[in-house]
Design a protein around this motif. Structure first.
Motif, PDB file in Angstrom:
ATOM      1  N   ILE A 108       5.229  -8.671  -6.604  1.00 29.30           N
ATOM      2  CA  ILE A 108       6.138  -7.682  -7.157  1.00 29.30           C
ATOM      3  C   ILE A 108       7.558  -8.237  -7.151  1.00 29.30           C
ATOM      4  CG2 ILE A 108       6.472  -6.545  -4.916  1.00 29.30           C
ATOM      5  CD1 ILE A 108       6.844  -3.902  -6.502  1.00 29.30           C
ATOM      6  N   VAL A 109       8.302  -7.929  -8.185  1.00 30.21           N
ATOM      7  CA  VAL A 109       9.704  -8.298  -8.304  1.00 30.21           C
ATOM      8  C   VAL A 109      10.514  -7.036  -8.586  1.00 30.21           C
ATOM      9  CG1 VAL A 109      11.399  -9.433  -9.809  1.00 30.21           C
ATOM     10  CG2 VAL A 109       9.384 -10.680  -9.055  1.00 30.21           C
ATOM     11  N   LEU A 110      11.651  -6.884  -7.929  1.00 25.34           N
ATOM     12  CA  LEU A 110      12.615  -5.833  -8.252  1.00 25.34           C
ATOM     13  C   LEU A 110      13.897  -6.477  -8.749  1.00 25.34           C
ATOM     14  CD1 LEU A 110      12.375  -3.196  -5.337  1.00 25.34           C
ATOM     15  CD2 LEU A 110      11.115  -3.275  -7.499  1.00 25.34           C
ATOM     16  N   MET A 111      14.457  -5.924  -9.816  1.00 23.22           N
ATOM     17  CA  MET A 111      15.712  -6.420 -10.379  1.00 23.22           C
ATOM     18  C   MET A 111      16.649  -5.248 -10.600  1.00 23.22           C
ATOM     19  SD  MET A 111      14.261  -9.090 -13.265  1.00 23.22           S
ATOM     20  CE  MET A 111      15.778 -10.048 -13.338  1.00 23.22           C
ATOM     21  N   ASP A 112      17.968  -5.540 -10.523  1.00 26.88           N
ATOM     22  CA  ASP A 112      18.926  -4.487 -10.871  1.00 26.88           C
ATOM     23  C   ASP A 112      19.238  -4.555 -12.361  1.00 26.88           C
ATOM     24  OD1 ASP A 112      20.848  -6.502 -11.337  1.00 26.88           O
ATOM     25  OD2 ASP A 112      21.730  -6.284  -9.341  1.00 26.88           O
ATOM     26  N   GLY A 126       1.553  -9.341  -2.247  1.00 30.77           N
ATOM     27  CA  GLY A 126       0.735  -8.274  -1.704  1.00 30.77           C
ATOM     28  C   GLY A 126      -0.740  -8.486  -1.998  1.00 30.77           C
ATOM     29  N   PRO A 127      -1.560  -7.476  -1.720  1.00 29.45           N
ATOM     30  CA  PRO A 127      -3.020  -7.598  -1.901  1.00 29.45           C
ATOM     31  C   PRO A 127      -3.433  -7.498  -3.363  1.00 29.45           C
ATOM     32  CG  PRO A 127      -2.465  -5.389  -1.197  1.00 29.45           C
ATOM     33  CD  PRO A 127      -1.178  -6.171  -1.162  1.00 29.45           C
ATOM     34  N   ALA A 128      -4.722  -7.683  -3.618  1.00 27.46           N
ATOM     35  CA  ALA A 128      -5.273  -7.612  -4.968  1.00 27.46           C
ATOM     36  C   ALA A 128      -5.036  -6.236  -5.581  1.00 27.46           C
ATOM     37  CB  ALA A 128      -6.765  -7.911  -4.935  1.00 27.46           C
ATOM     38  N   MET A 178      -9.338   2.900  -9.748  1.00 27.67           N
ATOM     39  CA  MET A 178      -7.959   3.124 -10.151  1.00 27.67           C
ATOM     40  C   MET A 178      -7.111   3.733  -9.042  1.00 27.67           C
ATOM     41  SD  MET A 178      -6.476   5.080 -13.530  1.00 27.67           S
ATOM     42  CE  MET A 178      -7.454   4.032 -14.608  1.00 27.67           C
ATOM     43  N   ASP A 179      -7.659   4.678  -8.290  1.00 23.97           N
ATOM     44  CA  ASP A 179      -6.866   5.350  -7.253  1.00 23.97           C
ATOM     45  C   ASP A 179      -6.398   4.360  -6.191  1.00 23.97           C
ATOM     46  OD1 ASP A 179      -7.099   7.767  -8.526  1.00 23.97           O
ATOM     47  OD2 ASP A 179      -8.767   8.488  -7.281  1.00 23.97           O
ATOM     48  N   GLU A 180      -7.316   3.515  -5.712  1.00 25.19           N
ATOM     49  CA  GLU A 180      -6.948   2.517  -4.709  1.00 25.19           C
ATOM     50  C   GLU A 180      -5.947   1.520  -5.271  1.00 25.19           C
ATOM     51  OE1 GLU A 180      -6.751   0.167  -1.264  1.00 25.19           O
ATOM     52  OE2 GLU A 180      -7.439   2.229  -1.579  1.00 25.19           O
ATOM     53  N   CYS A 181      -6.154   1.134  -6.524  1.00 28.94           N
ATOM     54  CA  CYS A 181      -5.235   0.202  -7.175  1.00 28.94           C
ATOM     55  C   CYS A 181      -3.821   0.777  -7.226  1.00 28.94           C
ATOM     56  CB  CYS A 181      -5.737  -0.117  -8.581  1.00 28.94           C
ATOM     57  SG  CYS A 181      -4.644  -1.193  -9.539  1.00 28.94           S
ATOM     58  N   ILE A 207      -0.228  -0.360  -5.445  1.00 30.51           N
ATOM     59  CA  ILE A 207       0.992  -0.611  -6.220  1.00 30.51           C
ATOM     60  C   ILE A 207       2.154   0.206  -5.663  1.00 30.51           C
ATOM     61  CG2 ILE A 207       2.065  -0.199  -8.472  1.00 30.51           C
ATOM     62  CD1 ILE A 207      -0.659  -1.016  -9.703  1.00 30.51           C
ATOM     63  N   ASN A 208       1.889   1.462  -5.335  1.00 29.71           N
ATOM     64  CA  ASN A 208       2.935   2.304  -4.749  1.00 29.71           C
ATOM     65  C   ASN A 208       3.456   1.704  -3.447  1.00 29.71           C
ATOM     66  OD1 ASN A 208       4.461   4.901  -4.411  1.00 29.71           O
ATOM     67  ND2 ASN A 208       3.095   5.091  -2.649  1.00 29.71           N
ATOM     68  N   LYS A 209       2.534   1.211  -2.598  1.00 34.52           N
ATOM     69  CA  LYS A 209       2.968   0.605  -1.327  1.00 34.52           C
ATOM     70  C   LYS A 209       3.762  -0.677  -1.578  1.00 34.52           C
ATOM     71  CE  LYS A 209       1.406  -0.677   3.294  1.00 34.52           C
ATOM     72  NZ  LYS A 209       2.400  -1.760   3.395  1.00 34.52           N
ATOM     73  N   LEU A 210       3.328  -1.459  -2.570  1.00 37.15           N
ATOM     74  CA  LEU A 210       4.079  -2.665  -2.919  1.00 37.15           C
ATOM     75  C   LEU A 210       5.520  -2.320  -3.290  1.00 37.15           C
ATOM     76  CD1 LEU A 210       1.818  -5.020  -5.089  1.00 37.15           C
ATOM     77  CD2 LEU A 210       3.129  -5.663  -3.061  1.00 37.15           C
ATOM     78  N   VAL A 211       5.670  -1.290  -4.109  1.00 34.44           N
ATOM     79  CA  VAL A 211       7.009  -0.871  -4.534  1.00 34.44           C
ATOM     80  C   VAL A 211       7.841  -0.435  -3.335  1.00 34.44           C
ATOM     81  CG1 VAL A 211       8.313   0.829  -5.854  1.00 34.44           C
ATOM     82  CG2 VAL A 211       6.292  -0.238  -6.861  1.00 34.44           C
TER      83      VAL A 211
END
Length: 407
Positions: free
Chosen positions: A20-24, A35-37, A45-48, A52-56
């Motif tokens: 994951i990348v965050l940019m301003d 992060g994980p797969a 989809m729910d686990e995916c 993603i939410n945790k990655l963010v």
């Protein structure tokens, strides 16, 4: 107008790990995290989306942002996300389950993320790792695919395909089904050592009892090493791999938008995967494979091969760009920092032809007559045409004896 307070995110998701990348809003990278797969075909989809939410959230913490920060846009370029209907469903589900995560979201394939990382208006990504596939993205957003059907149906030019061809060649030679164009003694030694064989019957165990595709794929690096040591048979196998990969580009040529040829670099082709490490021995085959062969193939007037900058760039960056695009925000980007060009090709235009792209000339074209120059990362390139090694810049002749010539 730029707004530094806006936050944009992008995820490159695979079957084993994700980035994951965050940019301003100024285009400055403020966080990057592995992060994980995140392949929803493997976990649902729910686990995916939960991952993603945790990655963010983890990336926000690294960037020093409040957990309540709502991103302006989030781009998700994930393996397995090839179907537009499924992608739109994932977008809607994410916005429903995590309404305060982001204002805009876009879901696309991981291959599309590679193109977005390297090319502003579209291009082709050509993957050659264990398997192979190609994706064309036109400026109008339309996509076209070639390959990617797995080792049972395709993956031509991928590492498994290369290794399987090498093994089959040895079997066919012993069965007197074919006479290989070059001596196979070194290739046989490489294959037997790799699989710890005493004879070819031991190969049946690896094929039918304890088959491991990765075991076959890892043989390709040793075949490349054999080519670097001057073995003509190993070099020929890699020439064939280059040709197969070139055919992917030729297959997509009928769908390439003319605007992709407009820049000085021509059509941009992003090359991803470990097999590209053997480029020196695939180059001639690739150029030959790009030439028109099927009825609807078109001549590609010019193209540039690119690699993503090693160790500095992931496709998460391209996912971020796609997210910003979805939010109608022109986030600053410097593509020159994202990629390294390593080969440029210009097709010689016949004197009586005034426009390109098109199809003309005969189907049989000698690659030697079509390469007007190349950029090679290490300055060494094996020249192979019509199954023969014509000469090399590192002094290797077709019989494996150094002759000191440079062509």
């Amino acid at each position: 107008m730029l707004n530094a307070d806006l936050i944009f995110g992008g995820v490159e998701g695979g079957g084993t790990h994700s980035w994951i990348v965050l940019m301003d809003g100024n285009g400055e990278k403020i966080a990057e995290l592995e992060g994980p797969a995140t392949n929803f075909w493997l976990m649902g989809m729910d686990e995916c989306l939960e991952r993603i939410n945790k990655l963010v959230q983890d990336a926000k913490e690294i960037a020093g942002l409040s957990p309540d920060t709502v991103m302006e846009a989030l781009g998700l370029c994930l393996s397995g996300c090839e179907d537009n209907d499924s992608n739109r469903k994932m977008e809607a589900t994410l916005m429903e389950q995590y309404p305060k995560l982001t204002k805009h979201v876009v879901v696309a394939s991981d291959t599309q993320g590679s193109i977005a990382t390297a090319c502003q208006n579209g291009g082709i990504v050509l993957i050659s790792g264990t398997g192979s596939n190609a994706l064309l993205l036109n400026p109008d957003g339309k996509t076209f695919r070639c390959g990617g059907w797995g080792h049972m149906l395709g993956d031509e030019g991928g590492a498994y395909w290369i290794a399987a061809r090498a093994v089959k060649l040895l079997f066919d030679e012993e069965d007197n089904l074919t006479d290989p164009p070059f001596c196979t003694a070194k290739l046989r030694k490489i294959v037997y050592n790799h699989f710890d064989l005493k004879d070819r019957f031991g190969m049946l165990h690896h094929v039918y009892i304890s088959f491991q595709k990765s075991k076959f794929a890892s043989l390709t690096a040793k075949i490349s090493e054999g080519a670097s040591q001057g073995d003509a048979m190993c070099a020929r196998i890699l020439y064939d791999a280059g040709y197969a990969l070139g055919r992917h580009i030729a297959a997509l040529s009928r769908n390439v938008h003319k605007d992709l040829y407009a820049s000085e670099t021509g059509l941009q082709i992003v090359c991803s995967g470990s097999v590209w490490k053997s480029w020196d021995y695939m180059r001639k085959g690739f150029v030959a494979g790009v030439q028109p062969n099927c009825k609807k193939d078109r001549i590609i007037p010019k193209f540039t091969l690119l690699r993503l900058a090693v160790g500095a760039v992931t496709s998460a960056l391209g996912a971020t760009y796609l997210g910003a695009q979805k939010a109608c925000y022109d986030i600053p980007r410097d593509y020159s920092k994202n990629v390294n060009p390593f080969f440029k090709y210009i097709h010689p235009v016949p004197l009586n032809v005034s426009s390109l792209p098109f199809k003309t000339v005969s189907k049989s074209i000698n690659a030697n007559n079509h390469e007007n120059g190349h950029i090679c990362s290490n300055g060494a390139a094996i020249d192979i045409a019509n199954g023969q090694i014509n000469g090399t810049e590192n002094g290797i002749h077709s019989n494996g004896i150094a002759n000191g010539r440079s062509t």
